[in-house]
Design a protein around this motif. Structure first.
Motif, PDB file in Angstrom:
ATOM      1  N   TRP A 100      63.953 -54.846 -33.734  1.00 30.15           N
ATOM      2  CA  TRP A 100      65.339 -54.630 -34.157  1.00 30.15           C
ATOM      3  C   TRP A 100      65.525 -55.056 -35.612  1.00 30.15           C
ATOM      4  O   TRP A 100      64.763 -55.870 -36.132  1.00 30.15           O
ATOM      5  CB  TRP A 100      66.293 -55.392 -33.256  1.00 30.15           C
ATOM      6  N   PRO A 101      66.541 -54.540 -36.266  1.00 33.19           N
ATOM      7  CA  PRO A 101      66.766 -54.885 -37.679  1.00 33.19           C
ATOM      8  C   PRO A 101      66.896 -56.394 -37.887  1.00 33.19           C
ATOM      9  O   PRO A 101      67.473 -57.105 -37.051  1.00 33.19           O
ATOM     10  CB  PRO A 101      68.099 -54.190 -38.014  1.00 33.19           C
ATOM     11  N   SER A 102      66.368 -56.863 -38.990  1.00 35.20           N
ATOM     12  CA  SER A 102      66.391 -58.304 -39.263  1.00 35.20           C
ATOM     13  C   SER A 102      67.811 -58.845 -39.406  1.00 35.20           C
ATOM     14  O   SER A 102      68.044 -60.024 -39.125  1.00 35.20           O
ATOM     15  CB  SER A 102      65.575 -58.618 -40.515  1.00 35.20           C
ATOM     16  N   ASP A 103      68.761 -58.004 -39.792  1.00 33.71           N
ATOM     17  CA  ASP A 103      70.134 -58.497 -39.909  1.00 33.71           C
ATOM     18  C   ASP A 103      70.784 -58.730 -38.545  1.00 33.71           C
ATOM     19  O   ASP A 103      71.865 -59.297 -38.456  1.00 33.71           O
ATOM     20  CB  ASP A 103      70.995 -57.577 -40.785  1.00 33.71           C
ATOM     21  N   GLU A 104      70.103 -58.354 -37.469  1.00 31.65           N
ATOM     22  CA  GLU A 104      70.586 -58.627 -36.108  1.00 31.65           C
ATOM     23  C   GLU A 104      69.962 -59.890 -35.516  1.00 31.65           C
ATOM     24  O   GLU A 104      70.238 -60.244 -34.376  1.00 31.65           O
ATOM     25  CB  GLU A 104      70.289 -57.437 -35.175  1.00 31.65           C
ATOM     26  N   ARG A 105      69.121 -60.561 -36.309  1.00 28.42           N
ATOM     27  CA  ARG A 105      68.414 -61.734 -35.801  1.00 28.42           C
ATOM     28  C   ARG A 105      69.346 -62.778 -35.202  1.00 28.42           C
ATOM     29  O   ARG A 105      69.029 -63.372 -34.173  1.00 28.42           O
ATOM     30  CB  ARG A 105      67.587 -62.347 -36.934  1.00 28.42           C
ATOM     31  N   PHE A 106      70.478 -63.007 -35.817  1.00 28.18           N
ATOM     32  CA  PHE A 106      71.427 -63.994 -35.315  1.00 28.18           C
ATOM     33  C   PHE A 106      72.624 -63.332 -34.646  1.00 28.18           C
ATOM     34  O   PHE A 106      73.592 -63.995 -34.301  1.00 28.18           O
ATOM     35  CB  PHE A 106      71.893 -64.920 -36.450  1.00 28.18           C
ATOM     36  N   GLY A 107      72.551 -62.039 -34.472  1.00 28.71           N
ATOM     37  CA  GLY A 107      73.628 -61.290 -33.828  1.00 28.71           C
ATOM     38  C   GLY A 107      73.213 -60.834 -32.448  1.00 28.71           C
ATOM     39  O   GLY A 107      72.895 -61.630 -31.568  1.00 28.71           O
ATOM     40  N   LEU A 108      73.194 -59.531 -32.287  1.00 29.12           N
ATOM     41  CA  LEU A 108      72.920 -58.932 -30.988  1.00 29.12           C
ATOM     42  C   LEU A 108      71.556 -59.347 -30.441  1.00 29.12           C
ATOM     43  O   LEU A 108      71.422 -59.634 -29.244  1.00 29.12           O
ATOM     44  CB  LEU A 108      73.011 -57.400 -31.106  1.00 29.12           C
ATOM     45  N   ASN A 109      70.565 -59.419 -31.289  1.00 32.08           N
ATOM     46  CA  ASN A 109      69.226 -59.819 -30.859  1.00 32.08           C
ATOM     47  C   ASN A 109      69.260 -61.186 -30.179  1.00 32.08           C
ATOM     48  O   ASN A 109      68.751 -61.366 -29.073  1.00 32.08           O
ATOM     49  CB  ASN A 109      68.295 -59.839 -32.073  1.00 32.08           C
ATOM     50  N   SER A 110      69.847 -62.141 -30.830  1.00 29.37           N
ATOM     51  CA  SER A 110      69.934 -63.496 -30.292  1.00 29.37           C
ATOM     52  C   SER A 110      70.744 -63.535 -28.996  1.00 29.37           C
ATOM     53  O   SER A 110      70.374 -64.223 -28.038  1.00 29.37           O
ATOM     54  CB  SER A 110      70.570 -64.412 -31.339  1.00 29.37           C
ATOM     55  N   HIS A 111      71.823 -62.781 -28.961  1.00 27.48           N
ATOM     56  CA  HIS A 111      72.690 -62.781 -27.776  1.00 27.48           C
ATOM     57  C   HIS A 111      71.999 -62.193 -26.558  1.00 27.48           C
ATOM     58  O   HIS A 111      72.073 -62.754 -25.461  1.00 27.48           O
ATOM     59  CB  HIS A 111      73.996 -62.037 -28.058  1.00 27.48           C
ATOM     60  N   GLY A 143      76.461 -62.845 -13.913  1.00 24.62           N
ATOM     61  CA  GLY A 143      77.299 -62.672 -15.104  1.00 24.62           C
ATOM     62  C   GLY A 143      76.454 -62.489 -16.359  1.00 24.62           C
ATOM     63  O   GLY A 143      76.730 -61.607 -17.179  1.00 24.62           O
ATOM     64  N   SER A 144      75.421 -63.279 -16.508  1.00 25.41           N
ATOM     65  CA  SER A 144      74.511 -63.134 -17.645  1.00 25.41           C
ATOM     66  C   SER A 144      73.791 -61.795 -17.593  1.00 25.41           C
ATOM     67  O   SER A 144      73.555 -61.163 -18.626  1.00 25.41           O
ATOM     68  CB  SER A 144      73.485 -64.266 -17.661  1.00 25.41           C
ATOM     69  N   LEU A 145      73.466 -61.354 -16.386  1.00 25.27           N
ATOM     70  CA  LEU A 145      72.813 -60.053 -16.216  1.00 25.27           C
ATOM     71  C   LEU A 145      73.721 -58.931 -16.721  1.00 25.27           C
ATOM     72  O   LEU A 145      73.254 -57.996 -17.380  1.00 25.27           O
ATOM     73  CB  LEU A 145      72.472 -59.846 -14.740  1.00 25.27           C
ATOM     74  N   MET A 146      75.010 -59.038 -16.463  1.00 28.08           N
ATOM     75  CA  MET A 146      75.948 -58.021 -16.942  1.00 28.08           C
ATOM     76  C   MET A 146      76.071 -58.059 -18.465  1.00 28.08           C
ATOM     77  O   MET A 146      76.282 -57.029 -19.108  1.00 28.08           O
ATOM     78  CB  MET A 146      77.327 -58.198 -16.292  1.00 28.08           C
TER      79      MET A 146
END
Length: 134
Positions: free
Chosen positions: A38-49, A82-85
């Motif tokens: 994934w794009p590096s700018d997602e490292r602390f965004g969607l990727n981390s989540h 819930g985490s699965l969702m």
């Protein structure tokens, strides 16, 4: 078997007996694999989540297994679901953003579905055992 440094007693449990936990671990692995590119700018965004949510599924199953009652186990299975969702939602969003291939999306969502089925079956089993027979 794990020797606890805190109580000095042998703690015996095997999470491998829980199919739901094993499949949740497979899901977490698949999420990590899918998010590597994934794009590096997602490292602390969607990727981390999405990674955190995927780890949380297996972790909550494990924590529930380690609790003192089936009621507590059911509670943690609810948290795992819930985490699965969250994982489900975040993978769909990532696919919409074109961060992963259709094959990767399909693989992860199949594991999400299987994990959900197993969590629900385990919850149902624990609840039925807790019901008094008539």
């Amino acid at each position: 078997m794990i020797r606890s440094p805190f109580i000095g007693k042998l703690i015996v449990y095997d999470l491998n007996d829980l199919v739901a936990w094993k499949v949740a671990m497979d899901l977490a692995n698949a999420v990590y694999d899918a998010t590597q590119s994934w794009p590096s700018d997602e490292r602390f965004g969607l990727n981390s989540h999405v990674r955190g949510a995927a780890v949380s599924v297996a972790s909550n199953i494990a924590e529930g297994k380690g609790r003192n009652s089936s009621g507590e186990f059911v509670h943690f299975l609810g948290m795992a679901y819930g985490s699965l969702m969250e994982v489900h939602t975040q993978i769909i969003l990532a696919a919409r953003r074109k961060y992963l291939s259709a094959d990767s999306e399909r693989e992860v969502l199949e594991l999400v579905a299987r994990t959900g089925q197993l969590i629900n079956a385990l919850k149902k089993s624990l609840k039925s055992k807790a019901q008094p027979t008539q």
